[in-house]
Design an enzyme around this catalytic site. Structure first.
Site, PDB file in Angstrom:
ATOM      1  N   ASP A 152       0.828  -1.103   0.050  1.00  0.00           N
ATOM      2  CA  ASP A 152       0.046   0.030  -0.162  1.00  0.00           C
ATOM      3  C   ASP A 152       0.910   1.203  -0.039  1.00  0.00           C
ATOM      4  O   ASP A 152       1.805   1.343  -0.738  1.00  0.00           O
ATOM      5  CB  ASP A 152      -0.896  -0.188   1.083  1.00  0.00           C
ATOM      6  CG  ASP A 152      -1.952   0.772   1.067  1.00  0.00           C
ATOM      7  OD1 ASP A 152      -3.001   0.706   0.330  1.00  0.00           O
ATOM      8  OD2 ASP A 152      -1.994   2.187   1.893  1.00  0.00           O
ATOM      9  N   ASP A 199      -7.165  -8.192  -5.488  1.00  0.00           N
ATOM     10  CA  ASP A 199      -7.177  -6.727  -4.888  1.00  0.00           C
ATOM     11  C   ASP A 199      -7.938  -5.772  -5.869  1.00  0.00           C
ATOM     12  O   ASP A 199      -7.761  -6.040  -7.036  1.00  0.00           O
ATOM     13  CB  ASP A 199      -5.903  -6.184  -4.522  1.00  0.00           C
ATOM     14  CG  ASP A 199      -5.469  -4.874  -3.996  1.00  0.00           C
ATOM     15  OD1 ASP A 199      -6.545  -4.529  -3.567  1.00  0.00           O
ATOM     16  OD2 ASP A 199      -4.452  -4.437  -4.008  1.00  0.00           O
ATOM     17  N   HIS A 233      -6.136  -7.210  -0.635  1.00  0.00           N
ATOM     18  CA  HIS A 233      -5.372  -6.105  -0.457  1.00  0.00           C
ATOM     19  C   HIS A 233      -4.683  -6.180   0.726  1.00  0.00           C
ATOM     20  O   HIS A 233      -3.281  -5.879   0.775  1.00  0.00           O
ATOM     21  CB  HIS A 233      -6.146  -4.645  -0.548  1.00  0.00           C
ATOM     22  CG  HIS A 233      -5.225  -3.532  -0.098  1.00  0.00           C
ATOM     23  ND1 HIS A 233      -4.499  -3.052  -1.204  1.00  0.00           N
ATOM     24  CD2 HIS A 233      -5.083  -2.451   0.663  1.00  0.00           C
ATOM     25  CE1 HIS A 233      -3.862  -1.956  -1.143  1.00  0.00           C
ATOM     26  NE2 HIS A 233      -4.001  -1.430   0.207  1.00  0.00           N
TER      27      HIS A 233
END
Length: 286
Positions: free
Chosen positions: A109, A238, A267
């Site tokens: 991320d 994701d 994710h």
């Protein structure tokens, strides 16, 4: 402001350590011995996200995991902007403070651009890269940019502050069936008040606002790190960083790349496929 929360040592069996950065007091863990691996989280998580991976690797690596300012157990400085560039600066200070050399860096991320930003400035000290569901280029898809606009609006900013929206809806919405209630509380209780959540409000805006930094990384990462051994561990379900859009760009940037697909992960891959990630790192960086 420091967070008055002590993690359950059965869930987070690590010694808390502290670093006084130029911007505030940073919490991190430093476990095991061997080649150093620095783990960089995204939003709205903290080093707790990496607990399974650290436990699985600390018998053969030195595992360091940071909490950015505004996240986890780190300080919430009133005069800090919580921008990606600022987090990158603080992470670089920690790398220098710990004198990390021959470093393996893992980012997921926002941990990708934060970690890579610090790594490009210290490329001669980097051994290898691990990337999981992240980007290091400007984020163009309409859905991502719409998310930024919506979550950056005044009503949604209030929901982030008042209702802990990013944790409750986006993190626990994906992981709710995977986590115990005690584990879920470890994500909630490090963001207990509106003041504590101020850093969370900045991250959605950065999808657009951090474009200059991401433009620079799109050039610097291939130029300065593109020859480093690299591992991509990717949650194939994701919807934030879709594999068909992201993996080809990572292939283009790194000459020595291994890709491990995580077919059932979304994710937050560290919660959904820690065993596969541990094995992939051990195989890539023996």
């Amino acid at each position: 402001m420091l967070i008055d929360f002590v993690p359950d040592e059965t869930l987070y069996p690590f010694e808390s350590r502290w670093f006084d950065s130029s911007a505030g007091r940073v919490h991190y863990i430093d476990e095991g011995a061997g080649p150093p691996i620095l783990f960089c989280h995204g939003s709205p998580t903290w080093s707790f996200l990496y607990r399974h991976i650290v436990k699985g690797l600390r018998d053969r690596y030195r595992c360091i995991a940071i909490d950015y300012l505004g996240f986890g157990l780190s300080e919430r400085p009133a005069d800090f902007g919580y921008r990606i560039a600022e987090h990158t600066t603080v992470l670089g200070e920690l790398i220098d403070h710990l004198q990390l050399d021959d470093l393996i860096l893992m980012g997921q991320d926002w941990g990708g651009p934060i970690g890579l930003g610090a790594a490009t400035a210290r490329a001669d000290r980097v051994r290898g890269i691990v990337l999981g569901n992240t980007v290091f280029w400007p984020i163009e898809p309409l859905a991502n940019r719409a998310f930024s606009v919506i979550l950056g609006s005044r009503p949604m900013q209030r929901r982030i502050l008042e209702r802990n929206l990013l944790v409750e809806r986006f993190l626990l919405g994906e992981l709710g069936g995977k986590l115990t209630e005690a584990e879920a509380d470890h994500y909630r209780m490090v963001q207990p008040t509106e003041v504590a959540r101020r850093g969370l409000t900045v991250m959605p805006k950065e999808i657009r606002a951090a474009r200059p930094l991401l433009d620079q990384l799109a050039q610097d990462v291939p130029a300065l790190l593109g020859h480093k051994p690299t591992l991509a561990v990717w949650g194939m379900r994701d919807v934030v960083f879709r594999p068909k859009a992201c993996l080809p760009r990572i292939h283009d940037a790194f000459a020595d790349l291994d890709v491990v697909e995580l077919p059932r992960a979304q994710h937050f891959i560290q919660e959904q496929a820690p065993g596969e990630i541990i094995s992939a790192i051990v195989n890539r960086f023996p």
